[in-house]
Design an enzyme around this catalytic site. Structure first.
Site, short mmCIF file in Angstrom:
data_model
loop_
_atom_site.label_atom_id
_atom_site.label_comp_id
_atom_site.label_asym_id
_atom_site.label_seq_id
_atom_site.Cartn_x
_atom_site.Cartn_y
_atom_site.Cartn_z
N ALA A 110 -33.52 -44.11 6.52
CA ALA A 110 -34.48 -44.87 7.12
C ALA A 110 -33.87 -45.49 8.53
O ALA A 110 -34.38 -45.50 9.44
CB ALA A 110 -35.23 -46.02 6.48
N TYR B 77 -31.28 -44.13 10.16
CA TYR B 77 -30.98 -43.04 10.87
C TYR B 77 -32.19 -42.93 11.58
O TYR B 77 -32.22 -42.38 12.76
CB TYR B 77 -30.52 -41.88 9.84
N LYS C 129 -13.55 -15.29 2.21
CA LYS C 129 -14.10 -14.62 3.18
C LYS C 129 -15.58 -14.89 3.14
O LYS C 129 -16.34 -14.44 2.15
CB LYS C 129 -13.89 -12.88 2.93
N LYS D 256 -3.75 -14.04 6.12
CA LYS D 256 -3.40 -13.83 7.48
C LYS D 256 -1.90 -14.36 7.70
O LYS D 256 -1.57 -15.42 6.97
CB LYS D 256 -4.21 -14.92 8.50
N CYS E 69 -43.10 -5.52 -39.14
CA CYS E 69 -42.62 -4.60 -38.00
C CYS E 69 -40.93 -4.44 -38.17
O CYS E 69 -40.42 -5.21 -38.37
CB CYS E 69 -42.78 -5.34 -36.44
S1 IVH Z 1 -10.65 -13.55 10.58
C1 IVH Z 1 -9.04 -11.53 14.24
N1 IVH Z 1 -11.33 -15.01 8.42
O1 IVH Z 1 -15.40 -11.22 7.96
C2 IVH Z 1 -9.79 -11.91 12.74
N2 IVH Z 1 -12.97 -13.58 9.33
O2 IVH Z 1 -14.11 -8.40 10.05
C3 IVH Z 1 -11.26 -12.28 12.88
N3 IVH Z 1 -15.09 -13.61 7.93
O3 IVH Z 1 -17.35 -10.62 10.22
C4 IVH Z 1 -11.76 -12.52 11.48
N4 IVH Z 1 -14.62 -15.13 6.75
O4 IVH Z 1 -17.17 -13.19 10.29
C5 IVH Z 1 -11.86 -14.13 9.30
N5 IVH Z 1 -11.78 -16.59 6.87
C6 IVH Z 1 -12.25 -15.78 7.53
C7 IVH Z 1 -13.49 -14.93 7.34
C8 IVH Z 1 -13.80 -14.07 8.08
C9 IVH Z 1 -15.31 -14.27 6.82
C10 IVH Z 1 -16.00 -12.16 8.46
C11 IVH Z 1 -15.81 -12.34 10.04
C12 IVH Z 1 -16.29 -11.04 10.24
C13 IVH Z 1 -15.41 -10.16 9.03
C14 IVH Z 1 -14.07 -9.59 9.41
#
Ligand code: IVH
Length: 678
Positions: free
Chosen positions: A37, A39, A124, A298, A440
Site C-alpha cells: 500500500a 509502495y 545454464k 568458464k 473383474c
Molecule cells: S555465456 C561468450 N553463461 O546459453 C559466452 N551463456 O550459447 C556467452 N546461457 O543463448 C554465453 N546461461 O544466452 C553464458 N551462465 C551462462 C548462460 C548462458 C544461459 C545461454 C546464452 C546463449 C547460450 C550459449
C-alpha cells in the site's frame, strides 16, 4: 505547463529512489520491506508530479516501466560486441567436464605438472539471451541475440521487467553492456497459465516459450503483464569502466550494480571441481524454481580467456555441459485403459519409446477422460513428453501442426475392456470405473497385489507376473486363497522353480503374523490409506471393535471424516468381504492387538492443525503426516483460520499465499522437525 520548482524536483528524485529501492528489494533480493500500500502511494504521487511537470518524466523513472507504446515491428540493432554462443560438450556424464579441462590445458600449453586451472561454474539458464546497454548508468537499449551480430530492439518491453534496473547503482561508465538471460520462473509460469486458462486464452507450452514470446511483443503493455526475470552472466561492450581481472569478480561487480546475478555460481579448481559442480547441480536441478538445461564452465582468469581466444564464433574458454533433456517429442501409438484396484479406468498413452529425463519412456498417464479432452490428445498425435526427476512422465501438449489426418479420438468405452462390466462415471468424479468389482480379473489382480505389497502384508515375491499367473490359473481368487497355496500347486506354474516356490511359501508363512494396521490397510478399503489404517488400528485396538463401529463412532478417530467413515461402514457391510476376513482368520492370519500409543499433551504439536504444501527435502509427505499424528496433531488438506501451522517445502502452492494472507504461522521443514522433537 509550469516548470517544476526546486522542491518538486527534489521530491520526485526522492520518490524515484525510494520506489527503485523497493523494486530492488522486492524483485532482486526477494525481501520486500515496504508494504504494498505504501509502495502504491509513492508510485501514485510520482505519477501525479510527472503529469503536472512533463520534464520530470525522465527515462529512468519507474513510472516508465508500465509499457504501452505499440510498434509495427521490432527494429534491428547492430551489436557493438557480437553476442557469441558457446560450444556444448556432448558427453553428458563426467567426461564432459574432464574433456573441457584437458582441452583448455592443451590449448594453454600446460603439461601434467602445471597447477590446476581455476574455473567459474554457472547454471545454464533456459531462457532468452539479452544484451542490456547502459550509458552513463542509464538503460538505453535492450536487444535480443538475433544472429549474434544483429538483434532485435526490445528496449520498451525490457523496461517493464522489474528486476532489471533502469539505472545502475554506483556506476556511470560511458558504456556498459550487461549480457544475461531473461527467463520465467516455474511459479510465475503456472500463474500465467492459470490466468490464460481462466480468460479462455491459449496456455504456454513451457517457461522458455512464454518468456521469449513476452519479450518479442510489439505491445509492451502485454510484456508488462507477463512475469519475467533476468540473470546476468557476462559483459559485452565496455567503455570507461575498469574491468576486474577475473570473471567471478565481474559477476560480483554486476551484482553490486543492482542487476540480478544467480547465487548458485562457484569458483572451482580443476576438472574435479567441475565434475563436483555438475553433479551437485544435477541433484538439485528439479528443485530449482526455474529451468536450466545444463551448467556452463568458464576459465576464470580474464588474462587466460584472452590468451585462449576464439574459434570461429565460440570462445575457447567456455563450454556448456548439459543434462539429459527433460522434454522430448514423440508420437502416441495408442491410448490404452488400465484398470486399477478400485476399478478406476486410467487412459494411458503408449508412446514411441523416447529417451527423456535420463530414461526411456514408453507410457504416459492421461489421468482421466477430461484430461484427454483438455489436452486434446489423439492416437497418432505428435506430443511433447516431460519427465523431471522421479516424477511420472506426462504429456505436456500436442503439436497440432503435426496431427495426421487419420488421428483417432479417444472415447471412454461403455464396457470394461477386461471384464465387460458396465463402466460408470459418477457426476462429481473425474474418474470412470469398472463396476465389476472383484468379478473383474484385473481388479482382483490389483487387489491381490495391494494385499501382498510391502506396506500391507509384505509377501515378498508376489509381484505382478506371479499374481497374473495365479489368477489366470484360477488358483487364487481371494486373498485367503494365498494361504492355501502349497508346493504342489506352485510347481505346476510356468517358470516356477522349486527354490522360488519355497521362498514364496516362506514369505506367505511369515506374513501370517502381522499388525492390525497392516491388515486393515491390506483389505484395500476405499479411502483408507496406510496412515488412516494406522489411525483406525490405534483407536480401536482390535478388528472386531473396528468392524462393529458405526459412522458416528468412526468419526471419533482423529482425521476420519464422513467420507472415510462411510467407506469403512460399507466395506464391512458387504457379505463377501466378511467371508474373506473370516476365511483369512481360519487360515491362521493373526495380528497383534495394538496398545494405544501414549500422546504427550505437553507437546507443541498436540491438538494443533497442520497443512503441508510443496516438497519437503528429507521427510516424505506420509512420514511427516504420521509423525504429526503420532504427537496428537491433525493434518488438514486446506488452509483456514483454524490452521495452526503451514509447513512449506520447495515450490509451495497457493496454500502458501492463503496462509500468508490469513497470518498463519509458516514453518519450513527444519521448523517442523524442531516442533516434533520437543
Ligand atoms: S555465456 C561468450 N553463461 O546459453 C559466452 N551463456 O550459447 C556467452 N546461457 O543463448 C554465453 N546461461 O544466452 C553464458 N551462465 C551462462 C548462460 C548462458 C544461459 C545461454 C546464452 C546463449 C547460450 C550459449
Amino acid at each position: 505547463m509550469k516548470a517544476a520548482p526546486e522542491s518538486v524536483l527534489a521530491r520526485a528524485a526522492q520518490l524515484r529512489r525510494e520506489i527503485e529501492q523497493h523494486n530492488y528489494n522486492y524483485y532482486v533480493l526477494d525481501r520486500p520491506l515496504t508494504p504494498d500500500a505504501e509502495y502504491d502511494r509513492l508510485f501514485r504521487e510520482l505519477e501525479e508530479l510527472e503529469q503536472l511537470h512533463a520534464e520530470l518524466s525522465t527515462p529512468d523513472s519507474p513510472t516508465r516501466r508500465v509499457g504501452g507504446q505499440l510498434l509495427a515491428q521490432l527494429d534491428t540493432v547492430q551489436h557493438a560486441a557480437p553476442m557469441l554462443s558457446i560450444r556444448t560438450e556432448t558427453d553428458i556424464d563426467d567426461t564432459g567436464a574432464e574433456k573441457f579441462d584437458s582441452y583448455v590445458r592443451r590449448e594453454l600449453g600446460l603439461d601434467g605438472s602445471a597447477a590446476p586451472i581455476e574455473y567459474m561454474a554457472e547454471l545454464k539458464f533456459d531462457g532468452l539471451a539479452m544484451s542490456l546497454r547502459y550509458e552513463g548508468g542509464l538503460l538505453v537499449q535492450a536487444a535480443t541475440r538475433g544472429n549474434g551480430e544483429v538483434g532485435e530492439n526490445v528496449t520498451q518491453n525490457v523496461r517493464t521487467i522489474h528486476c532489471i534496473p533502469l539505472r545502475l547503482q554506483g556506476v556511470t561508465a560511458e558504456v556498459l553492456e550487461i549480457r544475461g538471460e531473461i527467463y520465467m520462473s516455474h511459479g510465475d509460469f503456472e500463474k500465467l497459465n492459470e490466468r490464460q486458462r481462466s480468460n479462455g486464452d491459449k496456455t504456454f507450452v513451457n517457461p522458455r516459450n512464454a518468456a521469449a514470446g513476452a519479450v518479442r511483443q510489439l505491445d509492451s503493455a502485454i510484456t508488462a503483464q507477463r512475469p519475467l526475470s533476468f540473470f546476468a552472466y557476462g559483459l559485452g561492450d565496455v567503455r570507461g569502466w575498469t574491468v576486474p581481472t577475473s570473471h567471478s569478480e565481474v559477476l560480483d561487480a554486476i551484482g553490486r550494480m543492482g542487476v540480478p546475478v544467480n547465487a548458485q555460481r562457484k569458483v572451482v579448481v580443476g576438472a574435479a571441481g567441475l565434475v563436483a559442480f555438475h553433479r551437485d547441480i544435477g541433484t538439485v536441478r528439479d528443485q530449482l524454481p526455474f529451468d536450466i538445461d545444463g551448467v556452463v564452465y568458464k576459465v576464470n582468469s580474464l588474462r587466460l580467456q584472452y590468451q585462449l581466444g576464439f574459434r570461429t564464433r565460440e570462445p575457447r574458454w567456455a563450454v556448456a555441459h548439459k543434462y539429459p533433456p527433460q522434454e522430448e517429442i514423440t508420437t502416441v501409438l495408442d491410448i490404452e485403459l488400465h484398470v486399477g484396484r478400485t476399478g478406476v479406468l486410467t487412459p494411458t498413452a503408449r508412446l514411441q519409446p523416447v529417451f527423456v529425463g535420463g530414461v526411456t519412456v514408453t507410457n504416459a498417464t492421461l489421468h482421466n477422460e477430461d484430461e484427454v479432452r483438455r489436452k486434446d490428445v489423439r492416437i497418432g498425435d505428435t506430443v511433447i513428453v516431460r519427465r523431471a526427476g522421479d516424477v511420472i512422465p506426462e504429456i505436456v501438449s500436442i503439436l497440432p501442426e503435426r496431427r495426421p489426418a487419420d488421428a483417432l479420438e479417444f472415447r471412454m468405452p461403455e464396457q470394461c475392456p477386461v471384464c465387460q462390466s458396465a463402466v460408470i462415471r459418477l457426476a462429481d468424479e473425474a474418474a470412470s470405473r469398472c463396476s465389476g468389482g472383484l468379478v473383474c480379473p484385473e481388479q482382483r489382480k490389483q487387489a491381490l497385489l495391494h494385499f501382498a505389497s510391502r506396506r500391507a502384508m509384505d509377501i515378498e515375491g508376489m509381484g505382478d507376473k506371479l499374481t497374473d499367473q495365479l489368477v489366470d490359473a484360477g488358483m487364487v481368487r481371494t486373498p485367503a486363497d494365498i494361504y492355501k497355496l502349497d508346493l504342489l500347486k506352485l510347481a505346476s506354474l510356468d517358470r516356477m522353480g522349486e527354490k522360488s516356490a519355497a521362498n514364496l511359501l516362506a514369505a506367505i508363512e511369515r506374513s501370517r503374523n502381522t499388525t492390525l494396521a497392516r491388515f486393515v490397510f491390506s483389505l484395500g478399503i476405499r479411502n483408507v490409506g496406510e496412515s488412516t489404517a494406522q489411525d483406525l488400528a490405534r483407536y480401536f485396538g482390535g478388528l472386531d471393535q473396528l468392524m462393529a463401529a458405526d459412522a458416528t463412532a468412526l468419526q471419533q478417530v482423529p482425521d476420519v471424516g464422513p467420507v472415510v467413515a462411510e467407506s469403512v461402514v460399507r466395506f464391512f457391510a458387504e457379505p463377501h468381504n466378511l467371508a474373506v476376513i473370516k476365511d483369512l482368520r481360519n487360515e491362521g492370519v493373526t495380528f497383534s492387538e495394538v496398545a494405544p500409543r501414549p500422546v504427550n499433551p505437553e507437546s507443541p504439536v498436540f491438538g494443533k492443525t497442520f497443512v503441508l504444501t510443496g516438497t519437503l527435502e528429507n521427510l516424505a509427505r506420509d512420514d511427516a503426516q504420521r509423525r504429526i499424528r503420532d504427537k496428537g496433531g491433525k493434518v488438514s488438506g486446506s488452509v483456514s483460520k483454524k490452521t495452526s501451522y503451514l509447513v512449506a517445502g520447495t515450490d509451495p502452492g497457493s496454500k502458501f499465499d492463503k496462509a500468508q494472507a490469513l497470518g498463519v504461522t509458516i514453518l519450513d521443514e527444519a521448523g517442523l522437525l524442531a516442533l516434533l522433537d520437543q
